[in-house]
Design a protein around this motif. Sequence first.
Motif, PDB file in Angstrom:
ATOM      1  N   LEU A   1       0.845  -1.198   0.000  1.00  0.00           N
ATOM      2  CA  LEU A   1       0.000   0.000   0.000  1.00  0.00           C
ATOM      3  C   LEU A   1       0.875   1.241   0.000  1.00  0.00           C
ATOM      4  O   LEU A   1       1.871   1.300   0.696  1.00  0.00           O
ATOM      5  CB  LEU A   1      -0.869   0.026   1.265  1.00  0.00           C
ATOM      6  N   ARG A   2       0.466   2.244  -0.783  1.00  0.00           N
ATOM      7  CA  ARG A   2       1.266   3.470  -0.852  1.00  0.00           C
ATOM      8  C   ARG A   2       0.923   4.435   0.279  1.00  0.00           C
ATOM      9  O   ARG A   2       1.645   5.392   0.524  1.00  0.00           O
ATOM     10  CB  ARG A   2       1.016   4.166  -2.193  1.00  0.00           C
ATOM     11  N   ALA A   3      -0.196   4.249   0.919  1.00  0.00           N
ATOM     12  CA  ALA A   3      -0.575   5.104   2.039  1.00  0.00           C
ATOM     13  C   ALA A   3      -1.241   4.209   3.065  1.00  0.00           C
ATOM     14  O   ALA A   3      -1.843   3.192   2.702  1.00  0.00           O
ATOM     15  CB  ALA A   3      -1.540   6.185   1.576  1.00  0.00           C
ATOM     16  N   ASP A   4      -1.136   4.567   4.351  1.00  0.00           N
ATOM     17  CA  ASP A   4      -1.782   3.671   5.291  1.00  0.00           C
ATOM     18  C   ASP A   4      -3.294   3.882   5.278  1.00  0.00           C
ATOM     19  O   ASP A   4      -3.803   4.891   4.795  1.00  0.00           O
ATOM     20  CB  ASP A   4      -1.144   3.732   6.683  1.00  0.00           C
ATOM     21  N   LEU A   5      -3.990   2.903   5.807  1.00  0.00           N
ATOM     22  CA  LEU A   5      -5.448   2.904   5.674  1.00  0.00           C
ATOM     23  C   LEU A   5      -6.098   4.134   6.301  1.00  0.00           C
ATOM     24  O   LEU A   5      -7.063   4.672   5.777  1.00  0.00           O
ATOM     25  CB  LEU A   5      -6.026   1.636   6.301  1.00  0.00           C
TER      26      LEU A   5
ATOM     27  N   ASP B   1      -4.880   7.121   6.480  1.00  0.00           N
ATOM     28  CA  ASP B   1      -4.721   8.249   5.562  1.00  0.00           C
ATOM     29  C   ASP B   1      -5.667   8.124   4.370  1.00  0.00           C
ATOM     30  O   ASP B   1      -6.244   9.109   3.915  1.00  0.00           O
ATOM     31  CB  ASP B   1      -3.280   8.333   5.053  1.00  0.00           C
TER      32      ASP B   1
ATOM     33  N   VAL C   1       1.399  10.065   1.826  1.00  0.00           N
ATOM     34  CA  VAL C   1       2.180   9.267   2.754  1.00  0.00           C
ATOM     35  C   VAL C   1       2.726   8.078   1.997  1.00  0.00           C
ATOM     36  O   VAL C   1       1.975   7.323   1.405  1.00  0.00           O
ATOM     37  CB  VAL C   1       1.299   8.764   3.909  1.00  0.00           C
ATOM     38  N   ILE C   2       4.004   7.965   1.944  1.00  0.00           N
ATOM     39  CA  ILE C   2       4.568   6.820   1.242  1.00  0.00           C
ATOM     40  C   ILE C   2       5.022   5.819   2.294  1.00  0.00           C
ATOM     41  O   ILE C   2       6.117   5.907   2.826  1.00  0.00           O
ATOM     42  CB  ILE C   2       5.758   7.235   0.349  1.00  0.00           C
ATOM     43  N   SER C   3       4.148   4.944   2.659  1.00  0.00           N
ATOM     44  CA  SER C   3       4.548   3.879   3.570  1.00  0.00           C
ATOM     45  C   SER C   3       3.936   2.613   3.029  1.00  0.00           C
ATOM     46  O   SER C   3       3.033   2.649   2.205  1.00  0.00           O
ATOM     47  CB  SER C   3       4.044   4.163   4.975  1.00  0.00           C
ATOM     48  N   LEU C   4       4.420   1.506   3.481  1.00  0.00           N
ATOM     49  CA  LEU C   4       3.949   0.265   2.904  1.00  0.00           C
ATOM     50  C   LEU C   4       3.319  -0.602   3.966  1.00  0.00           C
ATOM     51  O   LEU C   4       3.932  -0.892   4.968  1.00  0.00           O
ATOM     52  CB  LEU C   4       5.121  -0.453   2.261  1.00  0.00           C
ATOM     53  N   GLN C   5       2.103  -0.983   3.733  1.00  0.00           N
ATOM     54  CA  GLN C   5       1.449  -1.889   4.657  1.00  0.00           C
ATOM     55  C   GLN C   5       0.775  -2.960   3.850  1.00  0.00           C
ATOM     56  O   GLN C   5       0.654  -2.868   2.653  1.00  0.00           O
ATOM     57  CB  GLN C   5       0.375  -1.148   5.458  1.00  0.00           C
TER      58      GLN C   5
END
Lengths: 312, 222
Positions: free
Chosen positions: A68-72, A74, B4-8
């Motif tokens: 995912l490029r943004a957390d849920l 956000d 936001v560039i984070s990975l989940q």
Amino acid sequence: MGKLHRKTLETGVEGLGDSYFTESLALSTPPDDPDPLDSNLLLRELQWLLQDATGDVGRSQNPDLVPLRADLGDLYGLWRERVLERRPFQYVVGCEHWRDLVLWVGEGVLIPRPETEVVVDLVREVVIGRSGRGDGEEVWADLGTGSGAIAVGMGGVVGERGRVVATDLSEVAVKVARFNVERYALKDKVQIRQGSWFEPLEDVKGKLTGLVSNPPYIPSRNLPGLQAEVGRYEPKLALDGGESGMDHLIHLCEGSVSYLKPGGFFAFETNGDEQSEFLVDFMVSKLENSFRDVKAVADFAGIKRFVTGFRS
Amino acid sequence: MARVISLQCFSLARLLQSRPSVRPTLLFHHPRFRPISASSVSSSISDEDYVSLTEEELMKQCEMDTFKASGPGGQHRNKRESAVRLRHVPTGIVSQAVEDRSQHKNRASALARLRTLLDLKVRKTIDLNEYEPPPELLQILPKKSTIRGADSGPQIGPNNSKFASGMQALLDLIFAVNGSVADAAKNLGLSTGALSRLILSDDSLRMEVNELRSSKGMRPLK
């Protein structure tokens, strides 16, 4: 970028996602909204949001992992802005799919409209019709380029000999347009210059093979009643056409007389039928003998959306 | 731009349910599209060879609707309705595309679909006394066909883009023999069973043949 195994998130996140998105869809039709959102369109936008928010599943080594490029949290915040604040979807995801391009857009530049896609087709037809004639460089201009949509689109159709110069008064637009030009590796083909309409074009005065523009054309009095997404978020500079809506269009028509070379092509987008008819008449009768084959061209909805013609 | 560039990661199954279908789908049953749909257009006979038209020539024969055409459009609206509907004026066949985010791409998809529909719906008249299957039809026949020469190459299946033109020629023949698979099979040097299997190998081909058969009071192929 890190990766988490789905097992570590399973319980919490799945439940969260469910309730979040269901809730936001339920919010999509507030009973007191005079211009309600269409729930079918919203659903499609939600799919697009997820498309943009997720990485390439196929490349993941573990099929249970979705990047995912943004957390849920956000993502949910962004979706709430879309539904509750009516922020245009294209600003939320930062891009618009236009023709075969994906363009960066954001607050400060007009979101390119599907109608405007036709301008590039009009240019392409002229380029094809001219092929084989002459062998010099051909310069095309896009005035008030905004996100650079038309300029980038033209960069792909003007052929070997063609190049594009695009102008915009807004600093933000120039930055966004330059980014989009570079994204499509058209830096040598498409140049973005900051300035008002013809001002940055002195070096190509009288030499332009073609000139196109989608200038602001909405009459000032109509601005307060615009759809929330447009009126609240898109730049007035790109919408407000003055009292009649035609302040800039008339300036462009007059400028075309001296900036186009003989036989040069122009295409302007207008507010539709009435403005197009007025402009055709204006260019034929007021700027007599300057132009030939001036006509109004309909968009796909059948509205006379464009005025096109050639410098005599 | 994503902020936001984070990975989940979260459940793939959950996500796949909400992801748009990878395969383009025809939304003929969407309520807004219901009044005119290709499936309600019955087959027409035409001598016009639409298959050989270029994109632009074919487009010129079409009326294009974009949805929600009411209102001023242009700068006034934030347009997310990129759906496109093409109506092919000479035949009345309608094709549409809604799945893409740009109108330009939807137009290309709708045009590609229109071609398939023209293949399926527009029939050429055939003189059975002098019938010789065209090469594109021979290519989709199984090898055991007695009229199929060695020069026809390997059998082309439904996933090959050349299958459509062979299918069109096969439908021309089946229409000429009023839906009789046995009669069509004879013309193709095949057993009835072998031709039935070929017809059943492609959904759109099967549906067209069965539509014809039911209009003649025949049992559908299964």
